[in-house]
Design a protein around this motif. Structure first.
Motif, PDB file in Angstrom:
ATOM      1  N   TRP A  92      44.658 110.539  13.813  1.00  0.00           N
ATOM      2  CA  TRP A  92      45.686 110.143  14.786  1.00  0.00           C
ATOM      3  C   TRP A  92      45.310 110.521  16.205  1.00  0.00           C
ATOM      4  O   TRP A  92      45.547 109.759  17.146  1.00  0.00           O
ATOM      5  CB  TRP A  92      47.046 110.741  14.405  1.00  0.00           C
ATOM      6  CG  TRP A  92      47.727 109.907  13.383  1.00  0.00           C
ATOM      7  CD1 TRP A  92      47.923 110.199  12.071  1.00  0.00           C
ATOM      8  CD2 TRP A  92      48.285 108.592  13.584  1.00  0.00           C
ATOM      9  NE1 TRP A  92      48.574 109.156  11.449  1.00  0.00           N
ATOM     10  CE2 TRP A  92      48.804 108.167  12.357  1.00  0.00           C
ATOM     11  CE3 TRP A  92      48.390 107.750  14.683  1.00  0.00           C
ATOM     12  CZ2 TRP A  92      49.418 106.926  12.186  1.00  0.00           C
ATOM     13  CZ3 TRP A  92      48.997 106.515  14.530  1.00  0.00           C
ATOM     14  CH2 TRP A  92      49.506 106.111  13.292  1.00  0.00           C
ATOM     15  N   LEU A 143      43.117 107.882  17.503  1.00  0.00           N
ATOM     16  CA  LEU A 143      43.853 106.651  17.790  1.00  0.00           C
ATOM     17  C   LEU A 143      44.632 106.769  19.102  1.00  0.00           C
ATOM     18  O   LEU A 143      44.746 105.813  19.864  1.00  0.00           O
ATOM     19  CB  LEU A 143      44.820 106.346  16.647  1.00  0.00           C
ATOM     20  CG  LEU A 143      44.144 105.831  15.378  1.00  0.00           C
ATOM     21  CD1 LEU A 143      45.092 105.911  14.189  1.00  0.00           C
ATOM     22  CD2 LEU A 143      43.671 104.392  15.588  1.00  0.00           C
ATOM     23  N   LEU A 190      42.609 105.997  22.036  1.00  0.00           N
ATOM     24  CA  LEU A 190      42.551 104.552  22.277  1.00  0.00           C
ATOM     25  C   LEU A 190      43.816 104.086  23.007  1.00  0.00           C
ATOM     26  O   LEU A 190      43.751 103.362  23.995  1.00  0.00           O
ATOM     27  CB  LEU A 190      42.414 103.797  20.944  1.00  0.00           C
ATOM     28  CG  LEU A 190      42.639 102.281  21.009  1.00  0.00           C
ATOM     29  CD1 LEU A 190      41.557 101.596  21.837  1.00  0.00           C
ATOM     30  CD2 LEU A 190      42.646 101.655  19.619  1.00  0.00           C
ATOM     31  N   LEU A 250      44.565 102.372  27.093  1.00  0.00           N
ATOM     32  CA  LEU A 250      45.125 101.042  27.336  1.00  0.00           C
ATOM     33  C   LEU A 250      46.111 101.024  28.515  1.00  0.00           C
ATOM     34  O   LEU A 250      46.579  99.969  28.911  1.00  0.00           O
ATOM     35  CB  LEU A 250      45.840 100.526  26.073  1.00  0.00           C
ATOM     36  CG  LEU A 250      44.962 100.325  24.835  1.00  0.00           C
ATOM     37  CD1 LEU A 250      45.796  99.882  23.646  1.00  0.00           C
ATOM     38  CD2 LEU A 250      43.855  99.311  25.111  1.00  0.00           C
ATOM     39  N   PHE A 291      51.934 102.660  27.823  1.00  0.00           N
ATOM     40  CA  PHE A 291      52.013 103.109  26.431  1.00  0.00           C
ATOM     41  C   PHE A 291      52.303 104.605  26.330  1.00  0.00           C
ATOM     42  O   PHE A 291      52.315 105.173  25.247  1.00  0.00           O
ATOM     43  CB  PHE A 291      50.723 102.747  25.684  1.00  0.00           C
ATOM     44  CG  PHE A 291      50.468 101.264  25.686  1.00  0.00           C
ATOM     45  CD1 PHE A 291      51.137 100.444  24.798  1.00  0.00           C
ATOM     46  CD2 PHE A 291      49.608 100.690  26.605  1.00  0.00           C
ATOM     47  CE1 PHE A 291      50.947  99.066  24.816  1.00  0.00           C
ATOM     48  CE2 PHE A 291      49.404  99.311  26.635  1.00  0.00           C
ATOM     49  CZ  PHE A 291      50.084  98.497  25.736  1.00  0.00           C
ATOM     50  N   ARG A 302      59.174 115.441   7.362  1.00  0.00           N
ATOM     51  CA  ARG A 302      59.821 114.397   8.163  1.00  0.00           C
ATOM     52  C   ARG A 302      58.908 113.965   9.318  1.00  0.00           C
ATOM     53  O   ARG A 302      58.871 112.807   9.706  1.00  0.00           O
ATOM     54  CB  ARG A 302      61.220 114.787   8.633  1.00  0.00           C
ATOM     55  CG  ARG A 302      61.365 115.857   9.681  1.00  0.00           C
ATOM     56  CD  ARG A 302      61.335 115.396  11.115  1.00  0.00           C
ATOM     57  NE  ARG A 302      62.356 114.416  11.470  1.00  0.00           N
ATOM     58  CZ  ARG A 302      62.311 113.698  12.586  1.00  0.00           C
ATOM     59  NH1 ARG A 302      61.293 113.828  13.425  1.00  0.00           N
ATOM     60  NH2 ARG A 302      63.242 112.847  12.854  1.00  0.00           N
ATOM     61  N   ARG A 345      57.016 109.922   9.952  1.00  0.00           N
ATOM     62  CA  ARG A 345      56.980 109.045  11.142  1.00  0.00           C
ATOM     63  C   ARG A 345      55.574 108.488  11.359  1.00  0.00           C
ATOM     64  O   ARG A 345      55.390 107.326  11.685  1.00  0.00           O
ATOM     65  CB  ARG A 345      57.447 109.803  12.377  1.00  0.00           C
ATOM     66  CG  ARG A 345      58.957 109.838  12.641  1.00  0.00           C
ATOM     67  CD  ARG A 345      59.748 110.304  11.483  1.00  0.00           C
ATOM     68  NE  ARG A 345      61.194 110.200  11.651  1.00  0.00           N
ATOM     69  CZ  ARG A 345      62.066 110.554  10.717  1.00  0.00           C
ATOM     70  NH1 ARG A 345      61.622 111.047   9.566  1.00  0.00           N
ATOM     71  NH2 ARG A 345      63.353 110.417  10.911  1.00  0.00           N
ATOM     72  N   PHE A 356      48.214  95.637  11.785  1.00  0.00           N
ATOM     73  CA  PHE A 356      47.661  95.192  13.062  1.00  0.00           C
ATOM     74  C   PHE A 356      46.140  95.013  12.978  1.00  0.00           C
ATOM     75  O   PHE A 356      45.600  93.984  13.380  1.00  0.00           O
ATOM     76  CB  PHE A 356      48.042  96.186  14.166  1.00  0.00           C
ATOM     77  CG  PHE A 356      47.484  95.861  15.514  1.00  0.00           C
ATOM     78  CD1 PHE A 356      47.785  94.651  16.135  1.00  0.00           C
ATOM     79  CD2 PHE A 356      46.658  96.758  16.184  1.00  0.00           C
ATOM     80  CE1 PHE A 356      47.265  94.332  17.390  1.00  0.00           C
ATOM     81  CE2 PHE A 356      46.132  96.457  17.440  1.00  0.00           C
ATOM     82  CZ  PHE A 356      46.434  95.245  18.044  1.00  0.00           C
TER      83      PHE A 356
HETATM   84  C1  1PZ Z   1      47.828  99.156  20.512  1.00  0.00           C
HETATM   85  C2  1PZ Z   1      49.241  99.117  20.807  1.00  0.00           C
HETATM   86  C3  1PZ Z   1      49.994 100.277  20.384  1.00  0.00           C
HETATM   87  C4  1PZ Z   1      51.279  99.920  19.783  1.00  0.00           C
HETATM   88  C5  1PZ Z   1      51.886 101.006  18.984  1.00  0.00           C
HETATM   89  C6  1PZ Z   1      52.933 100.493  18.036  1.00  0.00           C
HETATM   90  C7  1PZ Z   1      53.962 101.501  17.717  1.00  0.00           C
HETATM   91  C8  1PZ Z   1      55.156 101.406  18.610  1.00  0.00           C
HETATM   92  C9  1PZ Z   1      56.019 102.592  18.441  1.00  0.00           C
HETATM   93  C10 1PZ Z   1      57.013 102.750  19.542  1.00  0.00           C
HETATM   94  C11 1PZ Z   1      57.894 103.944  19.362  1.00  0.00           C
HETATM   95  C12 1PZ Z   1      57.626 105.080  20.323  1.00  0.00           C
HETATM   96  C13 1PZ Z   1      58.853 105.826  20.726  1.00  0.00           C
HETATM   97  C14 1PZ Z   1      59.224 106.900  19.784  1.00  0.00           C
HETATM   98  C15 1PZ Z   1      60.056 106.674  18.784  1.00  0.00           C
HETATM   99  C16 1PZ Z   1      60.524 107.768  17.870  1.00  0.00           C
HETATM  100  O1  1PZ Z   1      61.927 107.785  17.951  1.00  0.00           O
HETATM  101  C17 1PZ Z   1      60.071 107.477  16.457  1.00  0.00           C
HETATM  102  C18 1PZ Z   1      60.855 108.252  15.407  1.00  0.00           C
HETATM  103  O2  1PZ Z   1      60.695 109.616  15.581  1.00  0.00           O
HETATM  104  P1  1PZ Z   1      61.990 110.582  15.587  1.00  0.00           P
HETATM  105  O3  1PZ Z   1      62.823 110.161  16.767  1.00  0.00           O
HETATM  106  O4  1PZ Z   1      62.693 110.365  14.293  1.00  0.00           O
HETATM  107  O5  1PZ Z   1      61.435 111.979  15.746  1.00  0.00           O
HETATM  108  N1  1PZ Z   1      58.673 107.783  16.362  1.00  0.00           N
HETATM  109  C19 1PZ Z   1      57.814 107.028  15.645  1.00  0.00           C
HETATM  110  O6  1PZ Z   1      58.187 106.083  15.005  1.00  0.00           O
HETATM  111  C20 1PZ Z   1      56.355 107.431  15.655  1.00  0.00           C
HETATM  112  C21 1PZ Z   1      55.567 106.420  16.434  1.00  0.00           C
HETATM  113  C22 1PZ Z   1      54.125 106.777  16.498  1.00  0.00           C
HETATM  114  C23 1PZ Z   1      53.345 105.650  17.096  1.00  0.00           C
HETATM  115  C24 1PZ Z   1      51.895 105.929  17.140  1.00  0.00           C
HETATM  116  C25 1PZ Z   1      51.137 104.732  17.590  1.00  0.00           C
HETATM  117  C26 1PZ Z   1      49.705 105.036  17.789  1.00  0.00           C
HETATM  118  C27 1PZ Z   1      48.998 103.778  18.074  1.00  0.00           C
HETATM  119  C28 1PZ Z   1      47.541 103.872  18.089  1.00  0.00           C
HETATM  120  C29 1PZ Z   1      47.003 102.594  18.589  1.00  0.00           C
HETATM  121  C30 1PZ Z   1      45.642 102.310  18.318  1.00  0.00           C
END
Ligand code: 1PZ
Length: 215
Positions: A37, A40, A43, A47, A51, A107, A111, A122
């Protein structure tokens, strides 16, 4: 020279790390999972700052898991399997509503696990895409089929806006840093089964223990 953090993202490294995630008896090493992670997120950060809100949340979750790994009970967190067993046996997980354990490993990892499904979808789309496919479309389709179901409206809205700022397919392939497009496609084909396997094993473990809806 330089630390790992300032080195450029490379798809190969992510795949290597996910390969190291699985033990001989198919348990998932938490340290490698977190390391995958971290790469990632490198990356994602490259971008652009739109983000940032996604990256911040992911980094936050990673820090929680690292704190467990480095904590006094770190030896219980070697694999996702041992973490689940330890936290459940010691009642360290809020099972139905938020309570005294808002930062349980279970928990928190859930996530990232849901986000791993997004990644799997993707990268799968990227791999089979044609030259005129749009990354923003592939990204939002993958998101709508997975992670979005767990997000409130505001987050879905913000994510949708951010997706529109994704670089196009050629630039995205460039950022992967493993050579020409054919090479990226080949690497994706090699690496995706690894990611799928890690996802599948975690999914089964969580389903078995009824952990799919942890608050
Ligand atoms: C390449 C483009 C990247 C797009 C990534 C797609 C994911 C979009 C996620 C947007 C949500 C970010 C805001 C945070 C939300 C949180 O509320 C939730 C739930 O956590 P809680 O509030 O319950 O503690 N968090 C998540 O769902 C975890 C999201 C992790 C995303 C990691 C993406 C990494 C991408 C790597 C790209 C190569």
């Amino acid at each position: 020279a330089g630390t790992e953090e300032d080195q450029k993202f490379c798809l190969q490294e992510v795949l290597d790390t996910f390969k190291l995630c699985l033990s001989e008896n198919k348990e998932v090493y938490l340290e490698q999972y977190v390391a995958g992670w971290r790469k990632l997120i490198k990356l994602l950060n490259s971008l652009g700052s739109v983000f940032g809100f996604i990256s911040n949340d992911a980094v936050n979750k990673i820090h929680i898991l690292v704190a467990h790994l480095n904590g006094e009970n770190g030896s219980q967190y070697v694999t996702v399997q041992s973490m689940v067993k330890y936290e459940l046996e010691n009642e360290l997980v809020d099972l139905t509503k938020r309570g005294g354990h808002p930062e349980s490993g279970c928990r928190t990892l859930l996530r990232l696990h849901r986000a791993l499904r997004w990644l799997e979808l993707f990268l799968g789309r990227l791999r089979t895409s044609s030259e005129d496919s749009k990354t923003s479309v592939m990204c939002s389709e993958s998101y709508n089929e997975s992670l979005s179901q767990h997000h409130p409206w505001v987050v879905r809205k913000a994510a949708g806006l951010a997706f529109c700022m994704l670089p196009g397919r050629p630039a995205f392939f460039e950022v992967m840093n493993v050579g020409p497009p054919e090479q990226v496609v080949a690497k994706l084909g090699e690496g995706l089964p690894l990611i799928s396997e890690v996802y599948q094993i975690t999914e089964e473990l969580y389903t078995q223990h009824n952990l799919m809806d942890l608050p």
